[in-house]
Design a protein around this motif. Sequence first.
Motif, PDB file in Angstrom:
ATOM      1  N   ASP A 102       5.529  11.806   8.131  1.00 40.86           N
ATOM      2  CA  ASP A 102       6.731  11.494   7.334  1.00 40.86           C
ATOM      3  C   ASP A 102       6.852  10.001   7.012  1.00 40.86           C
ATOM      4  OD1 ASP A 102       7.553  14.112   7.314  1.00 40.86           O
ATOM      5  OD2 ASP A 102       8.806  13.905   9.108  1.00 40.86           O
ATOM      6  N   GLU A 103       5.925   9.184   7.551  1.00 40.85           N
ATOM      7  CA  GLU A 103       6.101   7.728   7.455  1.00 40.85           C
ATOM      8  C   GLU A 103       6.248   7.238   6.004  1.00 40.85           C
ATOM      9  OE1 GLU A 103       3.203   5.314   9.632  1.00 40.85           O
ATOM     10  OE2 GLU A 103       3.468   3.676   8.192  1.00 40.85           O
ATOM     11  N   LYS A 104       5.335   7.651   5.147  1.00 45.93           N
ATOM     12  CA  LYS A 104       5.337   7.138   3.769  1.00 45.93           C
ATOM     13  C   LYS A 104       6.633   7.529   3.058  1.00 45.93           C
ATOM     14  CE  LYS A 104       2.289   6.958  -0.288  1.00 45.93           C
ATOM     15  NZ  LYS A 104       3.238   7.171  -1.339  1.00 45.93           N
ATOM     16  N   ARG A 105       6.996   8.811   3.201  1.00 41.72           N
ATOM     17  CA  ARG A 105       8.205   9.310   2.538  1.00 41.72           C
ATOM     18  C   ARG A 105       9.439   8.560   3.054  1.00 41.72           C
ATOM     19  NH1 ARG A 105      10.117  14.392   3.705  1.00 41.72           N
ATOM     20  NH2 ARG A 105       8.263  14.685   4.965  1.00 41.72           N
TER      21      ARG A 105
ATOM     22  N   ALA B 298      15.062  -0.960  -4.697  1.00 40.81           N
ATOM     23  CA  ALA B 298      14.941  -0.545  -6.087  1.00 40.81           C
ATOM     24  C   ALA B 298      14.276   0.820  -6.165  1.00 40.81           C
ATOM     25  CB  ALA B 298      14.064  -1.570  -6.815  1.00 40.81           C
ATOM     26  N   PRO B 299      14.314   1.448  -7.342  1.00 41.51           N
ATOM     27  CA  PRO B 299      13.590   2.711  -7.476  1.00 41.51           C
ATOM     28  C   PRO B 299      12.101   2.509  -7.159  1.00 41.51           C
ATOM     29  CG  PRO B 299      14.920   2.263  -9.429  1.00 41.51           C
ATOM     30  CD  PRO B 299      14.992   1.039  -8.574  1.00 41.51           C
TER      31      PRO B 299
ATOM     32  N   ALA C  92       0.841  -1.200   0.000  1.00 44.63           N
ATOM     33  CA  ALA C  92       0.000   0.000   0.000  1.00 44.63           C
ATOM     34  C   ALA C  92       0.882   1.259   0.000  1.00 44.63           C
ATOM     35  CB  ALA C  92      -0.915   0.006   1.217  1.00 44.63           C
ATOM     36  N   ILE C  93       2.158   1.094   0.342  1.00 38.57           N
ATOM     37  CA  ILE C  93       3.070   2.249   0.345  1.00 38.57           C
ATOM     38  C   ILE C  93       3.916   2.271  -0.932  1.00 38.57           C
ATOM     39  CG2 ILE C  93       5.000   3.369   1.559  1.00 38.57           C
ATOM     40  CD1 ILE C  93       3.857   2.457   4.170  1.00 38.57           C
TER      41      ILE C  93
ATOM     42  N   VAL D 124       9.562   5.477   4.352  1.00 40.37           N
ATOM     43  CA  VAL D 124       9.585   4.085   3.888  1.00 40.37           C
ATOM     44  C   VAL D 124      10.014   4.032   2.419  1.00 40.37           C
ATOM     45  CG1 VAL D 124       8.134   2.056   3.427  1.00 40.37           C
ATOM     46  CG2 VAL D 124       7.909   3.288   5.587  1.00 40.37           C
ATOM     47  N   GLU D 125       9.499   4.951   1.624  1.00 41.52           N
ATOM     48  CA  GLU D 125       9.887   4.993   0.201  1.00 41.52           C
ATOM     49  C   GLU D 125      11.383   5.219   0.054  1.00 41.52           C
ATOM     50  OE1 GLU D 125       5.778   6.696  -1.817  1.00 41.52           O
ATOM     51  OE2 GLU D 125       7.397   8.085  -1.329  1.00 41.52           O
TER      52      GLU D 125
END
Length: 453
Positions: free
Chosen positions: A435-438, A449-450, A230-231, A440-441
């Motif tokens: 900031d969690e999503k950013r 990987a990208p 989901a992220i 983890v990405e």
Amino acid sequence: MKVVKFGGSSLAAGEQIKKVFQIVCEDPTRKIVVVSAPGKRSNEDRKVTDLLIQCAEKHFGGENCAEIIEAIFCRYETICIELELPMSIVESIKEDFAERLMGGYKDKFSFYDRMKACGEDYMAQLVACFFQAQGLQAAYINPKEAGLIVSREPGNAQVLPVSYEKLSNLKEKSGITVFPGFFGYSEEGEIMTFSRSGSDVTGAILAKAVQADVYENFTDVNAVYSVNPAIVLNPKEVRELTYREMRELSYGGFTVLHDEALIPAFSERIPVHIRNTNNSSAPGTKIVSRREEEIGPVVGIASDHGFCSIYVSKYLMNREIGFGRKLLTILEEFGLSYEHSPSGIDDISIILREDQLTPSAESKIIERIKMELKADEVVIQHHLSLIMVVGEGMRHNVGTMSRASKALAEARVNIEMINQGSSEVSMMFGVKEIDEKRAVEALYREFFAPVPV
Ligand code: ASP
């Protein structure tokens, strides 16, 4: 011998149960089948367990719950029709349900557990009936009869060691045994459930009891992914994980397997195989004690929100004997369980799940810490997310922490705290929830990987 557990989405409708039947038939060593309650058929649908909880709460509060009861019965009726089973099964479900609803109870939570357990109990009876109708030798067994004895902790039971000997007799049973997941019985004979998603725990207990060769856990994904899909879209699948890695990832927020389901399997070195009911030829993910090949320092990144930290500072804390104990005693007296406690020379942070706190408990805690420990500063910070970067390979790879923190810095994520367990299997970053999503990405980009946009 294999113990096979099927999750709620594998039992949500007749079509799914036919797949379950195929999977069981394909391999004669699949002798013990553990089932969940019917799950969601679509995003808008509701899990039977959620309906049962709502029903129990309403009934306890004296409200009318006829509509919810109807919705629960309708799920089983639909499955019976889809599987061409006799309606008499639904009639006996209805009778049993009425008895449970009207029967006496010691307290609210044990009443809730008795109702919650219906979901898997009825499903197991139905699945056994369907297997029999297809000509398979199969029988439902009740956990009490089988000997699954658990602690008297409603909604959070733990298996008692006495269970294993009796449960080991399941090995001798001929045909397929269909076992309802999620609940056992206290020594006093009351139904007690494990915590949510606890059918995974039942499967692991049975695998240990019968010394299974494998514990197969069938769900609705092809594998465990290295990060929450989901992220990050289409993340890398993981073929093999160690017990410790899976435990850290489940704890950190991976929902594919209950974090307590690994302990019984781990203690007996029974491999756990996560597989997909909807794609049974996919290789899935194996959870083992040792991985054959090394796959880099990091195998997965988990994240979860809803945490807070209690920050306490006091000059010369490092010299004060008993400071930590006194601090934790205060939390214990408020019935709080804590997750981590990173510390410095003059300060310590205690990380907790914030749903345990109320504003009034918070101010009392701050006051007590200030008064009793003579702390200089006590601050509670809310809305934190914890990110776990996990991999056994970290132990012998230099620089993993610096790669992770550099990635976070480049994504302009402020690290609120860092904790690296002594096990060196994981490191934890505390960040603000926004900031969690950013974060983890950024970590995924660094270690895998990208990130597709
Ligand atoms: N049905 C229960 C729940 O939804 C247990 C399980 O599915 O494992 O939590």
